[in-house]
Motif scaffolding. Structure first.
Motif, PDB file in Angstrom:
ATOM      1  N   LEU A  72     -49.890  60.114  47.710  1.00 27.33           N
ATOM      2  CA  LEU A  72     -50.226  60.718  46.421  1.00 27.33           C
ATOM      3  C   LEU A  72     -49.037  60.822  45.477  1.00 27.33           C
ATOM      4  O   LEU A  72     -49.209  60.764  44.258  1.00 27.33           O
ATOM      5  CB  LEU A  72     -50.853  62.092  46.651  1.00 27.33           C
ATOM      6  CG  LEU A  72     -52.224  62.053  47.340  1.00 27.33           C
ATOM      7  CD1 LEU A  72     -52.765  63.451  47.560  1.00 27.33           C
ATOM      8  CD2 LEU A  72     -53.214  61.239  46.514  1.00 27.33           C
ATOM      9  N   SER A  73     -47.822  60.986  46.003  1.00 32.00           N
ATOM     10  CA  SER A  73     -46.660  61.003  45.109  1.00 32.00           C
ATOM     11  C   SER A  73     -46.479  59.648  44.433  1.00 32.00           C
ATOM     12  O   SER A  73     -46.073  59.574  43.261  1.00 32.00           O
ATOM     13  CB  SER A  73     -45.394  61.389  45.879  1.00 32.00           C
ATOM     14  OG  SER A  73     -45.105  60.446  46.894  1.00 32.00           O
ATOM     15  N   ASP A 121     -46.657  59.096  40.347  1.00 34.72           N
ATOM     16  CA  ASP A 121     -45.525  58.523  39.626  1.00 34.72           C
ATOM     17  C   ASP A 121     -45.856  57.192  38.971  1.00 34.72           C
ATOM     18  O   ASP A 121     -45.283  56.849  37.926  1.00 34.72           O
ATOM     19  CB  ASP A 121     -44.332  58.326  40.575  1.00 34.72           C
ATOM     20  CG  ASP A 121     -43.599  59.625  40.872  1.00 34.72           C
ATOM     21  OD1 ASP A 121     -43.956  60.652  40.256  1.00 34.72           O
ATOM     22  OD2 ASP A 121     -42.684  59.622  41.717  1.00 34.72           O
ATOM     23  N   ASN A 122     -46.764  56.428  39.557  1.00 35.95           N
ATOM     24  CA  ASN A 122     -46.981  55.062  39.102  1.00 35.95           C
ATOM     25  C   ASN A 122     -48.349  54.794  38.493  1.00 35.95           C
ATOM     26  O   ASN A 122     -48.513  53.792  37.792  1.00 35.95           O
ATOM     27  CB  ASN A 122     -46.761  54.090  40.277  1.00 35.95           C
ATOM     28  CG  ASN A 122     -45.327  54.102  40.779  1.00 35.95           C
ATOM     29  OD1 ASN A 122     -44.444  53.459  40.220  1.00 35.95           O
ATOM     30  ND2 ASN A 122     -45.091  54.848  41.855  1.00 35.95           N
ATOM     31  N   LEU A 123     -49.344  55.643  38.744  1.00 37.84           N
ATOM     32  CA  LEU A 123     -50.671  55.429  38.181  1.00 37.84           C
ATOM     33  C   LEU A 123     -51.002  56.522  37.174  1.00 37.84           C
ATOM     34  O   LEU A 123     -50.834  56.324  35.981  1.00 37.84           O
ATOM     35  CB  LEU A 123     -51.711  55.347  39.298  1.00 37.84           C
ATOM     36  CG  LEU A 123     -51.523  54.175  40.284  1.00 37.84           C
ATOM     37  CD1 LEU A 123     -52.563  54.206  41.394  1.00 37.84           C
ATOM     38  CD2 LEU A 123     -51.565  52.845  39.543  1.00 37.84           C
ATOM     39  N   LEU A 159     -55.477  61.077  38.466  1.00 40.67           N
ATOM     40  CA  LEU A 159     -55.912  60.482  39.732  1.00 40.67           C
ATOM     41  C   LEU A 159     -55.181  61.131  40.899  1.00 40.67           C
ATOM     42  O   LEU A 159     -55.776  61.378  41.964  1.00 40.67           O
ATOM     43  CB  LEU A 159     -55.644  58.976  39.714  1.00 40.67           C
ATOM     44  CG  LEU A 159     -56.155  58.170  40.906  1.00 40.67           C
ATOM     45  CD1 LEU A 159     -57.673  58.282  41.015  1.00 40.67           C
ATOM     46  CD2 LEU A 159     -55.736  56.702  40.773  1.00 40.67           C
ATOM     47  N   GLY A 160     -53.905  61.434  40.693  1.00 44.65           N
ATOM     48  CA  GLY A 160     -53.118  62.054  41.754  1.00 44.65           C
ATOM     49  C   GLY A 160     -53.602  63.435  42.126  1.00 44.65           C
ATOM     50  O   GLY A 160     -53.439  63.871  43.270  1.00 44.65           O
TER      51      GLY A 160
END
Length: 579
Positions: free
Chosen positions: A219-220, A224-226, A230-231
């Motif tokens: 999830l991190s 950080d990237n999506l 969503l996280g």
């Protein structure tokens, strides 16, 4: 059903003793005596372990990277973000005390788990909404919510913190009950199941760490990237699934019966109140009718401790201010709870250390070289997953290799005593903070060498893997301390107060989180006077986290010394090996 009255197990009187295959003081979901071969044991326990794995995945999926959200999206300072996270974490770990009271006195563990899970899911849903708010065109085609030009963050902040504390409330009911309910699936009076119960605490924490590992590692990266929406949304879905899994096991669980009568909290509170009211009364002389009652308590282990509580047994004619004396069993219950507090207090320093990986360890990692190859960068929060990896590797080795060896040496069914296990973890935590201080010193020296002191956003040419040893040591320390504390606070309280025992264990980390928040705030204010750079400066290249880590190492050494002092004099309620 979670809690049952002993008089409602069967509407017809029993004409003969319960058959051997039934488990004393437990029933099934229809209030019939629980059958050993059909209810409880590992089959039921695995349902509950899976539920806790899912809950930990959701929790760590939020908390592990929360400092990045607060210092990034919310634009809070490093010190403020760390203080907010520690305060929330502290409240999250203190609320289980209320959850335990609710479970043990009113709803029972089963229904408390269901109710708290629903609140948990609601909080996660609102958290997802708060992360998505900035993308909703300010809710009104670019017009401010407050009427001023631009996009106001106030609604997002309000919803975010309401959601965050709803999660804390949900966890407050979930944490003390799920583990106690899992341990209730084993009969402590049966030799085979008693040994399995001790093993349950190891595998329980194994499951906790697997869930945390997935939450941190996966999830991190998503956050950080999506997207943060969503996280935060994935944990909400996972928590909903965990509730469904829990309900699937309903037919197989053992439910502990609740005796009719006064709440255990009221009984223990009444003992302390009576002892205080009778504080000036004299112990009966030999030959007094009360002297025999007082003498009986001296036959049990530990009854000579806290003898002031024995005054609660004085009869009304000796103490006119109370209308009813407390029984021997009630006083022994109160003594059992009272004996826990020195151990509780001396492990608070470990709880302060426990707060660091999710805050300052992660902020350190953000400044370092996190690249793997030419395209992939490790999320700084993902390094927390190595704590879980170490525990996942170490606990099976401990349970299957070290414990059998220790059993042969000590003749203790658990290998080493619970307090010995806790003390070992506290000892390792000292070295964790020493290694963290030395590594931070090297990070600052590297920043100075390359002229990056005033360039906090430039990556320091030092690999993030330099932080790995402190995470590994922390994982090993946690495997000893956390599992030992869980078993200790479950085992050393009266049967009806096991949820309370586990909530007391959790409250260590609740108060520790609040103490960490307070400590950070005080040090930040004290070290920033006169225009000096704070130890927790937003520019970590001018901060001094190494000083803070050395301070925690010193506190940890003091905490260990006090722990050993009290542990040596601790008298177990049951026949356990002593420290």
């Amino acid at each position: 059903m979670a809690t049952f009255n002993s008089t409602t197990v069967d509407s017809t009187p029993l004409l003969m003793a319960d058959p051997p295959e039934t488990v004393a003081n437990t029933v099934d979901y229809k209030r019939r005596p629980a059958v050993r071969s059909k209810h409880g044991r590992w089959f039921s326990a695995f349902f509950i372990i899976w539920v806790e794995m899912a809950e930990r995945l959701a929790y760590y999926g939020i908390s592990a990277n929360l400092i990045s959200f607060l210092t990034g999206k919310m634009e809070q300072s490093t010190a403020m973000a760390a203080a907010n996270i520690n305060a929330w974490s502290g409240v999250s770990s203190l609320l289980p005390i209320l959850g335990a009271v609710l479970a043990d006195s009113f709803l029972g563990k089963y229904y408390t788990i269901i109710g708290s899970s629903i609140i948990y899911i609601l909080g996660l849903g609102l958290l997802t909404l708060s992360a998505m708010l900035p993308s909703l065109d300010c809710l009104n085609q670019g017009r401010s919510i407050m009427g001023a030009p631009g996009c106001s963050p106030h609604l997002q902040i309000v919803i975010f913190f309401i959601a965050l504390y709803l999660v804390a409330v949900g966890q407050g009911g979930h944490k003390p009950c799920v583990q106690a309910f899992g341990a209730d699936q084993f009969d402590g009076e049966d030799p085979r199941e008693s040994k399995a119960k001790s093993s349950f605490f190891n595998w329980w924490y194994f499951g906790v760490c697997v869930g945390g590992l997935l939450g941190i590692g996966v999830l991190s990266y998503v956050q950080d990237n999506l997207s943060w929406g969503l996280g935060f949304g994935i944990p909400c879905i996972i928590m909903l699934l965990s509730l469904i899994i829990f309900l699937l096991g309903t037919l197989t669980y053992r439910y502990t019966m609740k005796d009719e009568g006064e709440s255990p909290f009221m009984r223990i509170g009444r003992v302390f109140a009576a002892a205080v009211k009778n504080r000036n009364a004299t112990i009966p002389v030999v030959g007094d009718s009360n002297e025999e009652v007082m003498q009986e308590t001296e036959d049990n282990d530990g009854s000579r401790q806290f003898r002031f509580l024995d005054k609660a047994m004085l009869a009304p004619q000796i103490s006119k201010r109370i209308g009813k004396s407390c029984s021997k069993s009630e006083v022994e219950e109160a003594k059992a709870v009272r004996r826990l507090f020195p151990i509780w207090a001396t492990t608070l320093i470990f709880a302060i250390v426990f707060s660091q990986p999710a805050t300052f360890f992660t902020k350190q990692g953000i400044t370092l070289d996190r690249s793997v190859g030419s395209r992939f960068a490790i999320p700084a929060a993902a390094l927390q997953s190595f704590i879980g990896i170490c525990i996942v590797i170490f606990i099976p080795i401990y349970d299957r290799v070290l414990v059998p060896i220790a059993r042969k040496l000590t003749r203790n069914p658990s290998g080493i005593s619970m307090l010995q296990r806790i003390g070992t973890g506290l000892f390792i935590s000292i070295f964790t903070m020493v290694v963290a201080a030395v590594t931070e010193k090297k990070r600052l020296e590297t920043a100075t060498r390359y002229g990056l002191i005033d360039l906090p956003k430039v990556t320091i040419p030092m690999s993030i893997w330099w932080l790995l040893p402190q995470y590994v040591l922390f994982g090993i320390s946690e495997a000893f301390t956390m599992v030992g504390l869980q078993e200790f606070f479950y085992d050393q309280v009266p049967n009806e107060l096991r949820s309370v025992g586990l909530s007391l264990y959790l409250s260590i980390f609740g108060l520790g989180g609040l103490l960490s928040s307070f400590l950070v705030s005080v040090i930040n204010k004290a070290t920033s006077r006169g225009g000096e750079e704070s130890w927790f400066s937003n520019n970590l290249n001018r901060a001094h986290l190494d000083y803070f880590y050395w301070l925690l190492a010193g506190f940890s050494a003091l905490g260990l010394a006090l722990f050993v002092y009290f542990a040596k004099s601790y008298i177990y309620n049951k026949s356990k090996a002593r420290l």
